[in-house]
Design an enzyme around this catalytic site. Structure first.
Site, PDB file in Angstrom:
ATOM      1  CE  LYS A   1      60.421  54.945  16.989  1.00 51.33           C
ATOM      2  NZ  LYS A   1      61.522  55.308  17.859  1.00 51.33           N
TER       3      LYS A   1
ATOM      4  CD  GLU B   1      54.242  40.699  22.243  1.00 51.29           C
ATOM      5  OE1 GLU B   1      54.487  41.277  21.168  1.00 51.29           O
ATOM      6  OE2 GLU B   1      55.134  40.249  22.992  1.00 51.29           O
TER       7      GLU B   1
ATOM      8  N   GLY C   1      60.652  54.241  22.140  1.00 48.16           N
ATOM      9  CA  GLY C   1      59.413  53.839  22.809  1.00 48.16           C
ATOM     10  C   GLY C   1      59.412  54.122  24.297  1.00 48.16           C
ATOM     11  NE  ARG C   2      65.109  51.942  26.316  1.00 46.48           N
ATOM     12  CZ  ARG C   2      65.399  51.370  25.164  1.00 46.48           C
ATOM     13  NH1 ARG C   2      64.466  50.725  24.504  1.00 46.48           N
ATOM     14  NH2 ARG C   2      66.611  51.445  24.654  1.00 46.48           N
TER      15      ARG C   2
ATOM     16  CD  GLU D   1      63.247  47.675  25.765  1.00 43.94           C
ATOM     17  OE1 GLU D   1      62.617  46.610  25.897  1.00 43.94           O
ATOM     18  OE2 GLU D   1      62.765  48.649  25.171  1.00 43.94           O
TER      19      GLU D   1
ATOM     20  CG  HIS E   1      53.148  45.249  56.019  1.00 40.89           C
ATOM     21  ND1 HIS E   1      53.023  44.844  57.323  1.00 40.89           N
ATOM     22  CD2 HIS E   1      53.042  46.605  56.027  1.00 40.89           C
ATOM     23  CE1 HIS E   1      52.814  45.901  58.092  1.00 40.89           C
ATOM     24  NE2 HIS E   1      52.831  46.990  57.329  1.00 40.89           N
TER      25      HIS E   1
ATOM     26  CE  LYS F   1      60.440  41.954  20.272  1.00 43.53           C
ATOM     27  NZ  LYS F   1      60.597  43.268  19.648  1.00 43.53           N
TER      28      LYS F   1
HETATM   29  O1  F6P Z   1      60.268  45.072  23.778  1.00 40.73           O
HETATM   30  C1  F6P Z   1      60.860  45.655  22.687  1.00 40.73           C
HETATM   31  C2  F6P Z   1      60.148  46.859  22.153  1.00 40.73           C
HETATM   32  O2  F6P Z   1      60.696  47.115  20.913  1.00 40.73           O
HETATM   33  C3  F6P Z   1      60.233  48.081  23.062  1.00 40.73           C
HETATM   34  O3  F6P Z   1      61.417  48.738  22.990  1.00 40.73           O
HETATM   35  C4  F6P Z   1      59.066  48.873  22.553  1.00 40.73           C
HETATM   36  O4  F6P Z   1      58.732  49.893  23.415  1.00 40.73           O
HETATM   37  C5  F6P Z   1      58.023  47.788  22.445  1.00 40.73           C
HETATM   38  O5  F6P Z   1      58.747  46.653  21.986  1.00 40.73           O
HETATM   39  C6  F6P Z   1      56.863  48.090  21.557  1.00 40.73           C
HETATM   40  O6  F6P Z   1      57.243  48.416  20.248  1.00 40.73           O
HETATM   41  P1  F6P Z   1      56.239  49.111  19.240  1.00 40.73           P
HETATM   42  O7  F6P Z   1      55.919  50.472  19.742  1.00 40.73           O
HETATM   43  O8  F6P Z   1      56.949  49.142  17.927  1.00 40.73           O
HETATM   44  O9  F6P Z   1      55.008  48.256  19.169  1.00 40.73           O
END
Ligand code: F6P
Length: 545
Positions: free
Chosen positions: A211, A217, A268-269, A355, A386, A501
């Site tokens: 987003k 990452e 996002g979630r 979250e 198990h 972060k």
């Molecule tokens: O972990 C934090 C977060 O902002 C989540 O809420 C989000 O889904 C994820 O990182 C990825 O964010 P983006 O879609 O901006 O890469």
């Protein structure tokens, strides 16, 4: 809306529930007695279309439920839910609407936010997904050397990854388009190398989903993948699409095959029914099946919006969650699907719920004095039995959502080990675990004594069809926001992930300096941090003296 300074824990009904919880600890309210009550199942279960919710093995009575319904009224959850689906700025800290329900609503209807018809925006993205998917499936769109796309690498993390992984695994039986999905989420070279071994670069399409398009990452993995494609003699632009918000650094129409927009009113979630899930799921399953998945989610959304409190499945389950957490004192929640395709449900709901609801202030910035959110974890049954069910039965108790499907996705044939099919065996285990947890077992031998009185709910789906997976997703999303509305917190922001972060950014700067100057000493950091940075550069643990 609740007035400023409002705290649900200060309301008379909260006090009544506290007192009632004490009453419910008495021996006569042990679940072994409650489950024998007449009509227990019919009084404490609900059904909507293909979705059955049984809470007869929760530690509740009619009085509990009446008090919980009063709690829902007091927190005015119906108004809050209505405001959310109508596009009010319920995400107050970020001044945004929260319209994940619009992602599966009917195009043609209109819903205005800040002067923009969001249904039109969503409808046109969906149409582009449909067209794009068709072009990939028919081979109109191919890689830079003319090969069909057969591997799709999804580069994204958190909400830009977990939901899609859950749904794609749940519906794997329908993935008949000759396209395999691979997930590159972790900034861990092992993740990249594993994906690299599974793909054919010439047949690979990368979907970079972010987003913000600034997530460290995701940006690192996107760059590594781009470099790899170049090393293979390919043009990365012809192997890449992006899913991102309008105007983000990834909104690069022209520099990749296509950019699909996600909108600031879908978090996002909560985004798996938007282009985030839409692009990869349509590629793997076909666009029509993605629409069936949306249909199921929409049906559950409609139920959630219109069903009265007493019949509203996500709301009743949210109330029971709050009862277990805030009044009976359980701090964890297991999600145990007796269906291997749902293996990634728990990790997805873990992010969705933890979250969203792991908060310590109310929507009006008042410190919350009741615990919000629970620790969510889970594995499919019978594997879970198990693994950690010893603790579930005789150790630290935690409520469980058992999930069953009436018909499996595959026929087994005539082979019946122990006289039953594997599916029948699975079903027998699903039913017996919930019973054992509830009723327990007396024994003079303490090691064989089962305390019982351990609550669980059972959700049943007819099967794992795309529509039923949509219903299940919408159910958990609605349950999550209803809990937040009762606590009066904002489930749509996530400031709790920022501090770690920021510290990582500082450490990255230290590492960059050391990369450029091997003589550099990590003088800016505390002793413990210095140990870890020095060990990283040393390449192995120091020899012990
Ligand atoms: O972990 C934090 C977060 O902002 C989540 O809420 C989000 O889904 C994820 O990182 C990825 O964010 P983006 O879609 O901006 O890469």
């Amino acid at each position: 809306m609740a007035e400023k300074g409002f705290r649900i824990s200060k309301t008379p009904v909260w006090k009544k529930l506290k007192e009632h919880a004490e009453e419910m600890r008495r021996p006569e309210y042990h679940l072994k007695h409650l489950v024998k009550q007449q009509d227990r199942l019919s009084r404490f279960s609900l059904q909507n279309i293909d979705f059955f919710y049984d809470f007869s093995r929760q530690r509740v009575t009619n009085k509990t439920m009446d008090l919980l319904f009063e709690l829902a009224e007091t927190a005015d959850v119906a108004t809050k839910y209505h405001n959310m689906v109508e596009g009010c700025k319920v995400n107050v800290t970020e001044n945004r609407a929260a319209l994940h329900t619009a992602a599966r609503s009917f195009p043609g209807q209109s819903l205005m936010v800040d002067g923009v018809d969001v249904m039109h925006e969503i409808g046109s993205v969906r149409e582009r997904i449909r067209r794009f998917t068709k072009e990939v499936h028919t081979g109109i769109l191919r890689g830079s050397t003319g090969k069909h796309f057969r591997h799709v690498v999804i580069i994204g993390i958190g909400g830009s990854y977990l939901g899609t992984e859950f749904v794609s695994q749940a519906l794997f039986a329908f993935a008949d388009k000759g396209i395999s999905l691979h997930f590159l989420s972790n900034v861990d070279s092992h993740n990249f190398e594993t994906v690299k071994r599974q793909i054919e670069p010439e047949e690979t399409l990368c979907i970079i989903i972010s987003k913000s398009f600034t997530t460290v990452e995701t940006m690192a993995n996107a760059m590594i993948m781009k470099t790899y494609l170049k090393e293979c003699g390919l043009d990365p632009a012809q192997h890449t699409v992006t899913v991102t918000s309008k105007g983000s650094p990834g909104d690069i129409q022209g520099e990749c095959i296509e950019t699909f927009h996600m909108f600031d009113y879908i978090g996002g979630r909560f985004s798996v029914t938007s282009a985030v899930g839409g692009v990869p799921l349509s590629l793997a399953l076909g666009y029509e099946r993605f629409e069936r998945f949306l249909d199921g989610a929409r049906e559950m959304d409609i139920h959630t919006k219109y069903a009265p409190v007493q019949e509203n499945i996500p709301l009743v389950s949210a109330l029971i969650g709050i009862w277990n957490n805030n009044f009976l004192g359980y701090q964890a929640q297991g999600i145990i699907p007796y269906a291997s395709p749902l293996a990634k449900l728990a990790p997805h709901i873990q992010q969705l719920n933890m979250e969203s609801n792991g908060k310590s202030v109310t929507i009006n910035n008042v410190e919350l004095d009741a615990s919000s959110g629970v620790i969510i974890f889970g594995e499919p049954g019978t594997n879970a039995q198990h693994s950690f069910f010893q603790l579930a039965h005789q150790g630290h108790p935690f409520p469980i959502d058992f999930i069953g499907m009436v018909s499996p996705q595959y026929e087994q044939g005539d082979c019946k080990p122990h006289g039953v099919s594997n599916h029948q065996e699975l079903w027998a285990n699903l039913v017996s675990q919930a019973t054992a947890l509830a009723i327990g077992k007396d024994s003079k031998d303490k090691t064989r004594f089962f305390q019982g009185n351990r609550p669980s709910s059972t959700l049943l789906l007819n099967d794992l069809s795309p529509a039923n997976i949509g219903r299940l997703l919408s159910y958990y999303e609605a349950q999550t926001v209803y809990k937040a509305f009762i606590w009066d917190i904002n489930p749509f922001d996530q400031f709790g992930v920022e501090l770690g972060k920021t510290i990582a950014n500082d450490l990255r700067r230290e590492i960059v300096t050391k990369n450029g100057n091997p003589e550099y000493r990590f003088s800016q950091t505390d002793e413990i941090t210095r140990f870890y940075l020095e060990t990283l550069f040393h390449g192995k643990l120091k020899d012990q003296q």
